[in-house]
Design a protein around this motif. Structure first.
Motif, PDB file in Angstrom:
ATOM      1  N   ALA A   2       0.830  -1.199   0.000  1.00  0.00           N
ATOM      2  CA  ALA A   2       0.000   0.000   0.000  1.00  0.00           C
ATOM      3  C   ALA A   2       0.869   1.255   0.000  1.00  0.00           C
ATOM      4  N   ALA A   3       0.339   2.312  -0.579  1.00  0.00           N
ATOM      5  CA  ALA A   3       1.060   3.584  -0.623  1.00  0.00           C
ATOM      6  C   ALA A   3       1.205   4.156   0.785  1.00  0.00           C
ATOM      7  N   LYS A   4       2.280   4.893   0.997  1.00  0.00           N
ATOM      8  CA  LYS A   4       2.554   5.527   2.288  1.00  0.00           C
ATOM      9  C   LYS A   4       2.257   7.020   2.209  1.00  0.00           C
ATOM     10  N   LEU A   5       1.912   7.585   3.343  1.00  0.00           N
ATOM     11  CA  LEU A   5       1.626   9.006   3.490  1.00  0.00           C
ATOM     12  C   LEU A   5       2.872   9.702   4.034  1.00  0.00           C
ATOM     13  N   SER A   6       3.308  10.754   3.365  1.00  0.00           N
ATOM     14  CA  SER A   6       4.408  11.567   3.876  1.00  0.00           C
ATOM     15  C   SER A   6       3.828  12.518   4.919  1.00  0.00           C
ATOM     16  N   LEU A  20       7.370   8.486   6.499  1.00  0.00           N
ATOM     17  CA  LEU A  20       6.324   7.847   5.703  1.00  0.00           C
ATOM     18  C   LEU A  20       5.547   6.915   6.614  1.00  0.00           C
ATOM     19  N   ASP A  22       1.339   4.973   7.475  1.00  0.00           N
ATOM     20  CA  ASP A  22       0.109   4.469   6.865  1.00  0.00           C
ATOM     21  C   ASP A  22      -1.077   5.413   7.067  1.00  0.00           C
ATOM     22  N   ALA A  37      -2.710   7.921   2.515  1.00  0.00           N
ATOM     23  CA  ALA A  37      -2.048   8.333   1.268  1.00  0.00           C
ATOM     24  C   ALA A  37      -3.103   8.642   0.212  1.00  0.00           C
ATOM     25  N   ALA A  38      -2.842   9.618  -0.643  1.00  0.00           N
ATOM     26  CA  ALA A  38      -3.711  10.035  -1.754  1.00  0.00           C
ATOM     27  C   ALA A  38      -5.036  10.645  -1.283  1.00  0.00           C
ATOM     28  N   ASP A  55       1.726   3.266  11.690  1.00  0.00           N
ATOM     29  CA  ASP A  55       2.576   2.689  10.656  1.00  0.00           C
ATOM     30  C   ASP A  55       2.674   1.194  10.922  1.00  0.00           C
ATOM     31  N   GLY A  75       1.422  15.142   0.718  1.00  0.00           N
ATOM     32  CA  GLY A  75       1.284  14.537   2.039  1.00  0.00           C
ATOM     33  C   GLY A  75       0.595  15.461   3.023  1.00  0.00           C
TER      34      GLY A  75
END
Length: 89
Positions: A2-6, A20, A22, A37-38, A55, A75
């Motif tokens: 899965a993509a990570k959130l900055s 980074l 979750d 993320a996104a 995370d 982010g």
């Protein structure tokens, strides 16, 4: 994977957290919110409360006193009037 959130949590005297993750849950003035993320962009003021950084199975909790949260395509940045880590789980 899965993509990570900055995510960056900044207090006036220093950057309290950067990395980074979750998910981040925060205390907005209009109610608590979570960011993945996104997430769609938005900006909101924060009330006093806790910011939870998730995370994987790890959780870090920070106490904040006011400030702003800014979600952009890059982010989430929280600019807090005061921030300190409360616990790591």
């Amino acid at each position: 994977m899965a993509a990570k959130l900055s995510f960056s949590l900044v207090a006036p005297e220093r950057e309290v957290f950067s990395g980074l993750v979750d998910q981040v849950d925060a205390p907005g003035v209009e109610g608590d919110f979570g960011v993945l993320a996104a997430h769609a962009p938005f900006m909101t003021a924060l009330r006093e409360g806790t910011v939870t950084v998730i995370d994987g199975s790890s959780r870090r909790v920070f106490s904040v006193k006011g400030g702003f949260a800014d979600v952009t395509p890059a982010g989430l940045t929280i600019l807090a009037e005061e921030a300190a880590e409360v616990s790591v789980q």
